[in-house]
Scaffold this motif. Sequence first.
Motif, short mmCIF file in Angstrom:
data_model
loop_
_atom_site.label_atom_id
_atom_site.label_comp_id
_atom_site.label_asym_id
_atom_site.label_seq_id
_atom_site.Cartn_x
_atom_site.Cartn_y
_atom_site.Cartn_z
N LEU A 59 0.92 -1.21 0.00
CA LEU A 59 -0.08 -0.04 -0.04
C LEU A 59 0.89 1.24 0.07
CD1 LEU A 59 -2.77 -0.90 2.51
CD2 LEU A 59 -2.81 -1.01 0.12
N GLY A 64 -1.82 8.56 -2.78
CA GLY A 64 -2.54 9.01 -1.75
C GLY A 64 -2.33 8.25 -0.43
N ILE A 65 -1.45 7.34 -0.42
CA ILE A 65 -0.96 6.55 0.75
C ILE A 65 0.53 6.50 0.87
CG2 ILE A 65 -0.95 4.13 1.91
CD1 ILE A 65 -3.32 3.46 0.48
N GLN A 80 -0.67 5.98 6.15
CA GLN A 80 -1.49 7.30 6.29
C GLN A 80 -2.26 7.35 4.66
OE1 GLN A 80 -0.47 11.57 6.39
NE2 GLN A 80 -0.90 11.19 8.46
N HIS A 81 -3.47 7.17 4.83
CA HIS A 81 -4.36 7.80 3.62
C HIS A 81 -4.45 9.19 3.89
CE1 HIS A 81 -7.84 7.64 1.19
NE2 HIS A 81 -8.16 8.87 1.68
N GLY A 86 -6.01 7.20 -3.08
CA GLY A 86 -5.78 6.29 -1.69
C GLY A 86 -6.88 5.13 -1.59
N LEU A 87 -7.46 4.89 -0.50
CA LEU A 87 -8.18 3.86 -0.37
C LEU A 87 -9.90 4.24 -0.38
CD1 LEU A 87 -6.18 2.48 2.83
CD2 LEU A 87 -6.49 1.45 0.36
N LEU A 92 -10.65 1.26 3.55
CA LEU A 92 -10.12 2.01 4.93
C LEU A 92 -10.48 1.54 6.05
CD1 LEU A 92 -8.07 4.24 6.00
CD2 LEU A 92 -10.22 5.77 5.58
#
Length: 117
Positions: A59, A64-65, A80-81, A86-87, A92
Amino acid sequence: MTRNEFNAFCSGLAHTTHVVQWGNSDVWKVGGKVFAICGWNEDADAFSFKASDLAFEVLREMPGIRPAPYLASRGLKWLQHFEPPGLSNDELKNHIVASYDMVIAGLTKKKRAELGL
């Protein structure tokens, strides 16, 4: 996910406690140990969580992460998102639950028994 949605989700997990610390971050704990944080990003909400070794490796390369500031720099496997894409909200939530489960697994037998876990 918004900060309010994050807090509502974390509050729904059994035996959790919430404190605001570290510059107005929402910090969620189980058995006195941190499993999720919302904060540490000046522009928007950022969500940090403990990750398995595999999740950390995979990840952290996603847009975004990133490795969670402060925590990952100390050798801890936290992500960290912090921005889109991201997720997804469901992903998440799944990672927050996995973080919660990892923290519970690391508690002493006595502490787990005290909490009824």
